[in-house]
Write an enzyme that holds these catalytic residues in place. Structure first.
Site, PDB file in Angstrom:
ATOM      1  CB  THR A 180      70.405 -26.142 -47.298  1.00 54.52           C
ATOM      2  OG1 THR A 180      71.033 -24.860 -47.188  1.00 54.52           O
ATOM      3  CG2 THR A 180      70.165 -26.397 -48.774  1.00 54.52           C
ATOM      4  CE1 TYR A 185      74.652 -28.031 -50.102  1.00 53.39           C
ATOM      5  CE2 TYR A 185      73.813 -25.871 -49.500  1.00 53.39           C
ATOM      6  CZ  TYR A 185      74.108 -27.180 -49.170  1.00 53.39           C
ATOM      7  OH  TYR A 185      73.851 -27.623 -47.901  1.00 53.39           O
TER       8      TYR A 185
HETATM    9  N1  UFG Z   1      81.806 -14.546 -43.715  1.00 51.88           N
HETATM   10  C1  UFG Z   1      82.824 -13.647 -43.560  1.00 51.88           C
HETATM   11  N2  UFG Z   1      84.105 -14.137 -43.531  1.00 51.88           N
HETATM   12  C2  UFG Z   1      84.400 -15.468 -43.642  1.00 51.88           C
HETATM   13  C3  UFG Z   1      83.334 -16.374 -43.806  1.00 51.88           C
HETATM   14  C4  UFG Z   1      82.033 -15.869 -43.831  1.00 51.88           C
HETATM   15  O1  UFG Z   1      82.610 -12.436 -43.459  1.00 51.88           O
HETATM   16  O2  UFG Z   1      85.578 -15.845 -43.625  1.00 51.88           O
HETATM   17  C5  UFG Z   1      80.406 -14.038 -43.697  1.00 51.88           C
HETATM   18  C6  UFG Z   1      79.603 -14.337 -44.932  1.00 51.88           C
HETATM   19  O3  UFG Z   1      79.775 -13.334 -45.905  1.00 51.88           O
HETATM   20  C7  UFG Z   1      78.187 -14.413 -44.363  1.00 51.88           C
HETATM   21  C8  UFG Z   1      78.405 -14.994 -42.977  1.00 51.88           C
HETATM   22  O4  UFG Z   1      79.749 -14.711 -42.648  1.00 51.88           O
HETATM   23  O5  UFG Z   1      77.652 -13.124 -44.217  1.00 51.88           O
HETATM   24  C9  UFG Z   1      78.197 -16.500 -42.900  1.00 51.88           C
HETATM   25  O6  UFG Z   1      78.945 -17.141 -43.915  1.00 51.88           O
HETATM   26  P1  UFG Z   1      79.234 -18.718 -43.928  1.00 51.88           P
HETATM   27  O7  UFG Z   1      80.178 -18.982 -45.037  1.00 51.88           O
HETATM   28  O8  UFG Z   1      79.627 -19.145 -42.557  1.00 51.88           O
HETATM   29  O9  UFG Z   1      77.815 -19.363 -44.211  1.00 51.88           O
HETATM   30  P2  UFG Z   1      76.762 -19.031 -45.376  1.00 51.88           P
HETATM   31  O10 UFG Z   1      75.674 -18.207 -44.759  1.00 51.88           O
HETATM   32  O11 UFG Z   1      77.389 -18.498 -46.575  1.00 51.88           O
HETATM   33  O12 UFG Z   1      76.267 -20.479 -45.793  1.00 51.88           O
HETATM   34  C10 UFG Z   1      75.764 -21.412 -44.884  1.00 51.88           C
HETATM   35  C11 UFG Z   1      76.143 -22.806 -45.334  1.00 51.88           C
HETATM   36  C12 UFG Z   1      75.461 -23.177 -46.606  1.00 51.88           C
HETATM   37  C13 UFG Z   1      74.001 -22.951 -46.487  1.00 51.88           C
HETATM   38  C14 UFG Z   1      73.705 -21.552 -46.018  1.00 51.88           C
HETATM   39  C15 UFG Z   1      72.247 -21.406 -45.821  1.00 51.88           C
HETATM   40  O13 UFG Z   1      77.519 -22.865 -45.549  1.00 51.88           O
HETATM   41  O14 UFG Z   1      75.708 -24.525 -46.878  1.00 51.88           O
HETATM   42  O15 UFG Z   1      74.392 -21.312 -44.794  1.00 51.88           O
HETATM   43  O16 UFG Z   1      71.956 -20.581 -44.800  1.00 51.88           O
HETATM   44  F1  UFG Z   1      73.430 -23.137 -47.677  1.00 51.88           F
END
Ligand code: UFG
Length: 334
Positions: free
Chosen positions: A121, A145
């Site tokens: 990841t 994680y």
């Molecule tokens: N976000 C929102 N509202 C939401 C959900 C997310 O604004 O309801 C934002 C987050 O703050 C972030 C973006 O959207 O800026 C993406 O968030 P996600 O939760 O969709 O994904 P992440 O980037 O946090 O994490 C994902 C995977 C992880 C992995 C990571 C590595 O969930 O398992 O990418 O890139 F580790």
């Protein structure tokens, strides 16, 4: 053409694993699945694929499957994937993602399984010092994680040096979308990922979408991510397998993304565009541990594999996620 041994897909009843099962079938590779169905679904595995309900650390079961199914490679998707949960319960992550991987790698060595493809990841980079992120960017995870996955990368490196096994670790960026043919998709309840949450809101399954932070150092102030279609990611695994078979002495540690980013607002605009409606947005504060921007430098994977992404289009990713979400309305999640 190499011997057509069978690929054992762990977590093959889950989101990314079930897409990999279809990608293998579509390219003619025999496949078998092991999944403990904690978060996966039996119906996500095609009927003609041998299915074993069980745990990857069950070495007796892996030995039995290896022999019966002529397993020559493992694609290891099984694991836990929720970052905040890993902060609250790190031992669960070091168990599911590290200790159980150790056991599975040991089983691979013990049973003469020579190729191992591992779901790593972008979280292994933590808050990267540079963007786009290359494979040489320092890996400094900021949560259990990411660390639990990085430790498995290290184990694979060391084991491949000592034993007759080569490996590919694919460092996924933000995986989204669903099979274009509607055969599988992201089904686990309680999603937190942006695109899944947004299509749920578009279908009235939730009232609104929270925007976590508008003061990031990005063009519109919201977080930027490199969203990759799950079917393109699954196809990359098939290329990884074929590369491992073709060059048994070589390992691969590769980013898996498209090399371009979209902000939260751009994603929500895409959902509005695709659904022709406006989902309700709620501005909220930053979520702990979120980097401003996380974009892959994908030149290494593009150079190494004949990988041609078919779905590198945000509206397409959203449309496929939406179609699957609609279909889920009829599927019982139990
Ligand atoms: N976000 C929102 N509202 C939401 C959900 C997310 O604004 O309801 C934002 C987050 O703050 C972030 C973006 O959207 O800026 C993406 O968030 P996600 O939760 O969709 O994904 P992440 O980037 O946090 O994490 C994902 C995977 C992880 C992995 C990571 C590595 O969930 O398992 O990418 O890139 F580790």
């Amino acid at each position: 053409m190499p011997d057509r041994f069978t690929i054992l897909v762990t977590g093959g009843a889950g989101y990314i694993g079930s897409h990999a099962v279809w990608a293998l079938k579509d390219t003619g590779w025999p496949v078998a699945v092991i999944d403990n169905l904690t978060t996966g679904f039996r119906w996500a595995v095609p009927d003609d694929v041998p299915f074993y309900k069980g745990n990857v650390e069950d070495s007796t079961l892996i030995a039995k499957i290896a022999k019966k199914q002529n397993i020559g490679a493992i694609m290891h998707f099984a694991g836990s994937v929720v970052v905040p949960e890993s902060v609250e319960n790190p031992l669960k992550y070091y168990d599911n993602n590290t200790a159980k991987s150790r056991s599975l790698i040991e089983s691979a060595v013990a049973n003469g399984i020579k190729h191992f493809i591992f779901s790593s990841t972008a979280a292994t980079y933590g808050i990267p010092e540079e963007s786009p992120v290359t494979e040489d960017t320092a890996q400094v995870p900021i949560n259990p994680y990411g660390m639990s996955k990085l430790m498995t990368e290290y184990m694979l490196r060391d084991v491949s040096a000592a034993h007759d096994l080569n490996f590919c670790a694919l460092r996924y960026f933000n995986v989204a979308g669903a099979d274009p043919g509607g055969r599988t998709g992201q089904s686990t309840a309680g999603a937190t990922h942006l695109i899944k949450v947004a299509v749920e809101a578009a279908l009235g399954k939730r009232d609104s979408v929270a925007i976590f932070g508008t003061d990031y150092d990005t063009p519109d102030g919201t977080g930027v991510r490199d969203y990759i279609h799950v079917s393109d990611l699954a196809a990359a695994h098939v290329h990884a397998l074929e590369a491992l078979v073709a060059e048994p002495e070589r390992n691969h540690l590769l980013n898996c993304g498209y090399g371009r980013g979209f902000s939260v607002l751009e994603v929500l605009d895409a959902v509005d565009r695709v659904t022709n409606q406006k989902i309700s947005r709620k501005l909220e504060g930053r979520r702990a541990g979120d980097p401003d921007s996380l974009i892959s430098d994908n030149r290494a994977i593009m150079k190494r594999f004949p990988w041609q992404p078919q779905n590198a289009d945000l509206d397409k990713i959203v449309a496929h996620a939406l179609a699957w979400e609609r279909k889920l309305g009829d599927i019982r999640i139990e």
